[in-house]
Scaffold this motif. Structure first.
Motif, short mmCIF file in Angstrom:
data_model
loop_
_atom_site.label_atom_id
_atom_site.label_comp_id
_atom_site.label_asym_id
_atom_site.label_seq_id
_atom_site.Cartn_x
_atom_site.Cartn_y
_atom_site.Cartn_z
N ASP A 217 0.82 -1.21 0.00
CA ASP A 217 0.00 0.00 0.00
C ASP A 217 0.86 1.26 0.00
O ASP A 217 0.53 2.25 -0.67
CB ASP A 217 -0.92 0.01 1.22
N SER A 220 2.06 1.58 -3.70
CA SER A 220 1.06 1.77 -4.75
C SER A 220 0.16 2.98 -4.51
O SER A 220 -0.34 3.58 -5.47
CB SER A 220 0.22 0.51 -4.92
N TRP A 221 -0.07 3.35 -3.24
CA TRP A 221 -0.92 4.50 -2.95
C TRP A 221 -0.12 5.77 -2.67
O TRP A 221 -0.70 6.83 -2.41
CB TRP A 221 -1.83 4.20 -1.75
N LEU A 225 1.82 6.04 -7.36
CA LEU A 225 0.86 6.85 -8.11
C LEU A 225 1.57 7.98 -8.85
O LEU A 225 1.28 8.26 -10.01
CB LEU A 225 -0.19 7.42 -7.16
#
Length: 327
Positions: A217, A220-221, A225
């Protein structure tokens, strides 16, 4: 020398990477001849193309493209005998690659470019026994090639400048984002960058800072991004505020450089392996590899569609350079 027009592409080796390349070339309107010695290779290849077709087509379908333009043979010489471009995807074993490229060199037309998808072996090694090494080159994709545009291009010591130029032009024409590496090195560039990131991720897991799902997380977050829009150097230009990259380098970079000494070098123990495996299985939550891959590719194709609105080469033009839109 005039570049050989490419109408037929030969795919040598039809595992995951080869099958994905085949899908991309088919969607881009080429005749594709594939070859692989495995008894189940043809069925697996055609199944892959069928499953990946809609995603690949949503990114770059051209008129006349069809999965029906795929042929298969177990005869290597037959597969490459009339090829205008060869994309090799055999297992990552140096001795195999050397032998295979010597065979490809003998069996293919003398002006056909021979590109290897090798992820770690240099072309100087691979071309060692070729009679025409000047037309051999690394064209290393990022998985899966029918979705991810990046291709790393780098020649060997005996690769000609014309081959490099023509390979770069060809990949760009078929919707890829070719990046020319100025030097050979094992693992090329993209894999080395992701290996450096994953080393720190594994270190943090081993140190108990966070668990497997949270580490995914965080990437990817967070930075992931932003990396889907622009690379780290341009992002640091933004991070420098009004002073841009110069301010960042003067005020923030020294602190970051000092922190490099604190980055970890984890020991890959059996216990660490089990921790990561168990964590990934919990994160997958019963979803199959195929289901996860399909979700990934759907998300990536949507991102690529957004990026395509501003063109393939980066951020939109400066305000004074924007094209006017008509209603």
């Amino acid at each position: 020398m005039t570049r050989r027009p490419v109408h037929r592409v030969a795919i040598v080796g039809t595992g995951t990477i080869g099958a994905s390349w085949a899908t991309h070339y088919l969607v881009r309107g080429f005749d594709v001849t594939a070859t692989d010695p495995a008894s189940t290779a043809e069925a697996a290849l055609r199944s892959y193309v069928d499953a990946a077709w809609d995603t690949a087509a949503s990114i770059g379908l051209v008129p006349g493209a069809s999965p029906e333009r795929l042929t298969f043979t177990t005869d290597l010489a037959q597969a490459v005998g009339d090829a205008d471009f060869v994309q090799e995807n055999a297992p990552e074993r140096p001795e195999l690659k050397v032998k295979l490229f010597a065979q490809l060199d003998d069996a293919s037309p003398p002006d056909t470019i021979l590109a290897s998808s090798s992820s770690g072996i240099t072309m100087s090694q691979i071309q060692a026994e070729c009679r025409r090494p000047e037309r051999t080159v690394i064209g290393h994709p990022f998985n899966p090639p029918h979705v991810i545009p990046l291709v790393e291009v780098v020649g060997g010591t005996r690769t000609s400048a014309e081959t490099i130029r023509d390979t770069m032009s060809f990949y760009e024409e078929i919707g890829k984002k070719p990046v020319l590496l100025k030097k050979e090195l094992p693992g090329h560039v993209a894999n080395r960058i992701q290996a450096a990131l994953y080393r720190e991720v594994v270190h943090l897991i081993q140190e108990g800072v966070l668990d497997v799902a949270d580490s995914d997380d965080v990437v990817s977050w967070g930075p992931g991004l932003r990396w889907g829009v622009m690379g780290p150097n341009l992002l640091w230009h933004l991070g420098g505020g009004a002073g841009g990259i110069e301010h960042f380098m003067d005020t923030l970079m020294p602190r970051m450089a000092a922190s490099w000494q604190e980055l970890g070098t984890p020991e890959f123990t059996p216990e660490l392996k089990e921790t990561i495996v168990a964590g990934v299985q919990r994160e997958a939550d019963g979803r199959s590899i195929d289901e996860l891959a399909a979700w990934r590719d759907t998300m990536l194709s949507a991102l690529l569609a957004v990026r395509a609105q501003d063109g393939p080469s980066g951020p939109p033009p400066a305000a004074g350079e924007r094209k006017t839109e008509t209603s």
